[in-house]
Design a protein around this motif. Structure first.
Motif, mmCIF file in Angstrom:
data_model
loop_
_atom_site.group_PDB
_atom_site.id
_atom_site.type_symbol
_atom_site.label_atom_id
_atom_site.label_comp_id
_atom_site.label_asym_id
_atom_site.label_seq_id
_atom_site.Cartn_x
_atom_site.Cartn_y
_atom_site.Cartn_z
ATOM 1 N N LEU A 1 33.415 32.841 48.055
ATOM 2 C CA LEU A 1 32.515 32.464 46.970
ATOM 3 C C LEU A 1 33.007 33.021 45.634
ATOM 4 O O LEU A 1 33.049 32.310 44.621
ATOM 5 C CB LEU A 1 31.107 32.967 47.269
ATOM 6 N N ALA A 2 33.404 34.303 45.631
ATOM 7 C CA ALA A 2 33.866 34.931 44.392
ATOM 8 C C ALA A 2 35.120 34.247 43.870
ATOM 9 O O ALA A 2 35.271 34.046 42.653
ATOM 10 C CB ALA A 2 34.127 36.422 44.626
ATOM 11 N N HIS A 3 36.037 33.871 44.766
ATOM 12 C CA HIS A 3 37.270 33.216 44.334
ATOM 13 C C HIS A 3 36.979 31.828 43.755
ATOM 14 O O HIS A 3 37.610 31.411 42.776
ATOM 15 C CB HIS A 3 38.230 33.098 45.515
ATOM 16 N N TRP A 4 36.011 31.131 44.351
ATOM 17 C CA TRP A 4 35.619 29.819 43.832
ATOM 18 C C TRP A 4 35.060 29.954 42.413
ATOM 19 O O TRP A 4 35.394 29.168 41.520
ATOM 20 C CB TRP A 4 34.587 29.199 44.766
ATOM 21 N N LEU A 5 34.256 30.985 42.183
ATOM 22 C CA LEU A 5 33.723 31.230 40.842
ATOM 23 C C LEU A 5 34.837 31.653 39.885
ATOM 24 O O LEU A 5 34.857 31.242 38.715
ATOM 25 C CB LEU A 5 32.653 32.317 40.902
ATOM 26 N N PHE A 6 35.780 32.456 40.382
ATOM 27 C CA PHE A 6 36.904 32.904 39.551
ATOM 28 C C PHE A 6 37.763 31.721 39.123
ATOM 29 O O PHE A 6 38.195 31.636 37.959
ATOM 30 C CB PHE A 6 37.737 33.919 40.339
ATOM 31 N N GLU A 7 38.030 30.810 40.045
ATOM 32 C CA GLU A 7 38.809 29.618 39.701
ATOM 33 C C GLU A 7 38.081 28.752 38.669
ATOM 34 O O GLU A 7 38.718 28.051 37.879
ATOM 35 C CB GLU A 7 39.089 28.798 40.969
ATOM 36 N N GLY A 8 36.761 28.806 38.697
ATOM 37 C CA GLY A 8 35.975 28.067 37.702
ATOM 38 C C GLY A 8 35.758 28.838 36.420
ATOM 39 O O GLY A 8 34.954 28.415 35.578
ATOM 40 N N ARG A 9 36.463 29.983 36.260
ATOM 41 C CA ARG A 9 36.406 30.822 35.068
ATOM 42 C C ARG A 9 35.030 31.433 34.831
ATOM 43 O O ARG A 9 34.677 31.787 33.709
ATOM 44 C CB ARG A 9 36.872 30.050 33.833
ATOM 45 N N PHE B 1 30.513 40.047 39.915
ATOM 46 C CA PHE B 1 29.241 40.489 40.480
ATOM 47 C C PHE B 1 29.258 40.339 42.007
ATOM 48 O O PHE B 1 28.839 41.245 42.735
ATOM 49 C CB PHE B 1 28.091 39.689 39.875
ATOM 50 N N ILE B 2 29.737 39.197 42.489
ATOM 51 C CA ILE B 2 29.839 38.988 43.935
ATOM 52 C C ILE B 2 30.807 39.997 44.544
ATOM 53 O O ILE B 2 30.580 40.550 45.630
ATOM 54 C CB ILE B 2 30.299 37.546 44.237
ATOM 55 N N ASN B 3 31.902 40.258 43.832
ATOM 56 C CA ASN B 3 32.884 41.236 44.294
ATOM 57 C C ASN B 3 32.270 42.630 44.441
ATOM 58 O O ASN B 3 32.473 43.325 45.445
ATOM 59 C CB ASN B 3 34.063 41.265 43.329
ATOM 60 N N HIS B 4 31.481 43.054 43.449
ATOM 61 C CA HIS B 4 30.849 44.369 43.501
ATOM 62 C C HIS B 4 29.805 44.435 44.610
ATOM 63 O O HIS B 4 29.671 45.455 45.297
ATOM 64 C CB HIS B 4 30.221 44.710 42.151
ATOM 65 N N LEU B 5 29.065 43.378 44.798
ATOM 66 C CA LEU B 5 28.088 43.329 45.879
ATOM 67 C C LEU B 5 28.769 43.443 47.230
ATOM 68 O O LEU B 5 28.330 44.180 48.126
ATOM 69 C CB LEU B 5 27.278 42.031 45.791
ATOM 70 N N SER B 6 29.877 42.721 47.372
ATOM 71 C CA SER B 6 30.633 42.766 48.626
ATOM 72 C C SER B 6 31.180 44.168 48.887
ATOM 73 O O SER B 6 31.111 44.671 50.009
ATOM 74 C CB SER B 6 31.776 41.748 48.570
ATOM 75 N N LEU C 1 28.460 46.488 50.115
ATOM 76 C CA LEU C 1 27.978 46.219 51.467
ATOM 77 C C LEU C 1 29.024 46.469 52.539
ATOM 78 O O LEU C 1 28.687 46.839 53.669
ATOM 79 C CB LEU C 1 27.496 44.763 51.565
ATOM 80 N N THR C 2 30.308 46.280 52.211
ATOM 81 C CA THR C 2 31.352 46.287 53.255
ATOM 82 C C THR C 2 32.391 47.379 53.097
ATOM 83 O O THR C 2 33.183 47.588 54.021
ATOM 84 C CB THR C 2 32.092 44.933 53.271
ATOM 85 N N ALA C 3 32.424 48.051 51.949
ATOM 86 C CA ALA C 3 33.476 49.048 51.664
ATOM 87 C C ALA C 3 34.858 48.419 51.643
ATOM 88 O O ALA C 3 35.860 49.066 51.929
ATOM 89 C CB ALA C 3 33.429 50.201 52.662
ATOM 90 N N ILE C 4 34.911 47.139 51.315
ATOM 91 C CA ILE C 4 36.175 46.412 51.179
ATOM 92 C C ILE C 4 36.185 45.772 49.795
ATOM 93 O O ILE C 4 35.267 45.034 49.437
ATOM 94 C CB ILE C 4 36.323 45.334 52.270
ATOM 95 N N ASP C 5 37.225 46.068 49.026
ATOM 96 C CA ASP C 5 37.308 45.594 47.637
ATOM 97 C C ASP C 5 38.413 44.553 47.526
ATOM 98 O O ASP C 5 39.599 44.885 47.535
ATOM 99 C CB ASP C 5 37.582 46.785 46.714
ATOM 100 N N ILE C 6 38.014 43.296 47.422
ATOM 101 C CA ILE C 6 38.969 42.192 47.257
ATOM 102 C C ILE C 6 38.733 41.584 45.882
ATOM 103 O O ILE C 6 37.647 41.061 45.605
ATOM 104 C CB ILE C 6 38.793 41.117 48.344
ATOM 105 N N HIS C 7 39.726 41.641 45.034
ATOM 106 C CA HIS C 7 39.577 41.061 43.692
ATOM 107 C C HIS C 7 39.356 39.554 43.824
ATOM 108 O O HIS C 7 40.004 38.891 44.646
ATOM 109 C CB HIS C 7 40.825 41.338 42.855
ATOM 110 N N PRO C 8 38.450 39.000 43.040
ATOM 111 C CA PRO C 8 38.177 37.561 43.139
ATOM 112 C C PRO C 8 39.398 36.682 42.911
ATOM 113 O O PRO C 8 39.438 35.536 43.365
ATOM 114 C CB PRO C 8 37.127 37.334 42.040
ATOM 115 N N GLY C 9 40.411 37.196 42.209
ATOM 116 C CA GLY C 9 41.589 36.387 41.936
ATOM 117 C C GLY C 9 42.588 36.327 43.080
ATOM 118 O O GLY C 9 43.518 35.508 43.052
#
Length: 239
Positions: free
Chosen positions: A39-47, A54-59, A62-70
């Motif tokens: 979801l975060a990557h889809w929003l990132f691609e849409g600028r 926000f989705i990245n920080h929420l994730s 909740l999960t202790a895994i940090d994946i940059h939306p890009g």
């Protein structure tokens, strides 16, 4: 979409003996992290960068895994446990496995331009626990990075990387297991240098073997029936 989810859960079950069912896998933090990332990557691609962050920080919360939306991630990524960081320009192929406390980190560009600064993992790569893969390098297909290794150079296809700074054992992954190596580290510990050290040991063994052969030949010659008798030295006083 449902078929892709089932295929994804089955791919995780094939690499992890712990879960008893697909329902159990749905509770894995890595699965949730990937759902949030899509979801975060889809929003990132849409600028829509703020919403993506926000989705990245929420994730991450909740999960202790940090994946940059890009980050660009292929199919069937399995992140086993948390505390993993994946940078913005990282690219991950299909069927990649990442264990806990792994960093796919970037380097500071000297020219001030961001560009590509995070690693690229090709298909079927395994990254062991605590490994740090840094910079715009490429980890070749079916390569393995052992636990706590630090990798800053390109990894050849099928190589197993160990150590700090990581070096290749030059042992193809297929030699140790046909399909999957848990934690990216072969169980038989093939983690010694296979080049110069092995050649030196072979030369030493060959020299020792030649010396033993020479001693054995001398002993046989001395014990032969036609060998000249050896003189004994007198140790006592003459009568």
């Amino acid at each position: 979409m449902f078929d892709r989810l089932i295929s994804y859960l089955d791919s995780i079950r094939a690499r992890d003996p712990a879960p008893r069912s697909r329902w159990e896998i749905l509770l894995y933090p890595g699965v949730w992290a990937m759902a949030f990332h899509r979801l975060a990557h889809w929003l990132f691609e849409g600028r829509l960068y703020f919403l993506a962050r926000f989705i990245n920080h929420l994730s991450r919360w909740l999960t202790a895994i940090d994946i940059h939306p890009g980050a660009k991630i292929g199919r069937n990524l399995f992140i086993d446990h948390g505390f993993t960081v994946i940078g913005e320009t990282a690219e991950i192929g299909d069927n990649v496995t990442i264990y806990q406390c792994v960093t796919l980190g970037g380097t500071n560009p000297t020219n001030g331009v961001g560009g590509k600064r995070h690693p690229t993992l090709c298909d079927n790569v395994i990254i062991g626990s605590g490994a740090q893969v840094i910079g715009p390098i490429t980890v070749g297909e079916r390569a393995r990075v052992g636990a706590n290794a630090v990798v800053t150079d390109d990894v050849p296809e099928g190589a197993t990387m160990i150590g700090l700074k990581a070096r290749s054992t030059l042992v193809p992954a297929e030699t140790w297991l046909r399909e999957f190596i848990p934690y990216g580290t072969p169980c038989d510990e093939p983690c010694e240098e296979l080049r110069g050290g092995a050649e030196a040991r072979v030369e030493k063994l060959e020299r020792e073997l030649a010396e033993l052969k020479a001693e054995l030949a001398a002993m046989r010659a001395a014990s032969a029936p036609d060998a000249p008798p050896t003189r004994r030295r007198k140790t006592g006083n003459a009568a």
